[in-house]
Design a protein around this motif. Structure first.
Motif, PDB file in Angstrom:
ATOM      1  N   LEU A   1       0.798  -1.391   0.017  1.00  0.00           N
ATOM      2  CA  LEU A   1      -0.067  -0.034  -0.051  1.00  0.00           C
ATOM      3  C   LEU A   1       0.876   1.383  -0.066  1.00  0.00           C
TER       4      LEU A   1
ATOM      5  N   ILE B   1       1.108  -1.929   7.238  1.00  0.00           N
ATOM      6  CA  ILE B   1       1.082  -2.359   5.806  1.00  0.00           C
ATOM      7  C   ILE B   1       0.946  -3.620   5.535  1.00  0.00           C
TER       8      ILE B   1
ATOM      9  N   VAL C   1      -2.512  -5.575   3.895  1.00  0.00           N
ATOM     10  CA  VAL C   1      -2.353  -6.381   2.741  1.00  0.00           C
ATOM     11  C   VAL C   1      -2.830  -7.786   3.070  1.00  0.00           C
TER      12      VAL C   1
END
Length: 146
Positions: A18, A46, A50
């Motif tokens: 991201l 992150i 994900v």
């Protein structure tokens, strides 16, 4: 094979992420002003995001296939959230979906065709078009004679 797939199949986890700046901004907006977030913590968040997206997408894809559909619809995502035990997100996701649909509808209503923007009648526009065609023909013919 999609443009993100490697020669041996789907992309590896290293290829998926991201935008770090966006995630950092979201984190800073959620934290009190006197609290900061370490880079490693942001990276871990992150990775978790994900993984969550992978989980929901995979489940939604299975639901989609079970229904013999080729496109994952918002309803598939909501059902996936329920199946995976994320019922607490369901209402918020439905609210976001509703807001999104209203925004799209509003944007469609705002769009005005070029015909409507011109303020001219169809006959006036046709006359202008004929005049442009005549001028173009005249210019073309004068270039051919030269």
């Amino acid at each position: 094979m999609s443009d993100r797939e490697g020669p041996s199949g789907p992309p590896g986890d290293d290829d998926l992420s991201l935008p770090k700046a966006t995630v950092a901004k979201m984190i800073s907006e959620l934290l009190p002003p006197d609290v900061s977030c370490a880079k490693e913590t942001r990276d871990l968040i992150i990775e978790c995001c994900v993984e969550f997206i992978h989980l929901i997408s995979s489940e939604a894809n299975e639901i989609c296939e079970q229904e013999s559909k080729k496109t994952i619809a918002p309803e598939h995502i909501i059902t996936a959230l329920e199946r995976l035990g994320f019922d607490t997100f369901k209402e918020e996701v439905q609210d976001v979906l509703k807001d999104h649909k209203q925004q799209v509808k509003h944007e469609r209503e705002k769009k005005v065709s070029k015909f409507e923007q011109s303020g001219l009648t169809e006959e006036e526009l046709l006359e202008q078009q004929q005049a442009l065609f005549a001028a173009s023909r005249e210019k073309f013919q004068s270039q051919q004679q030269a």
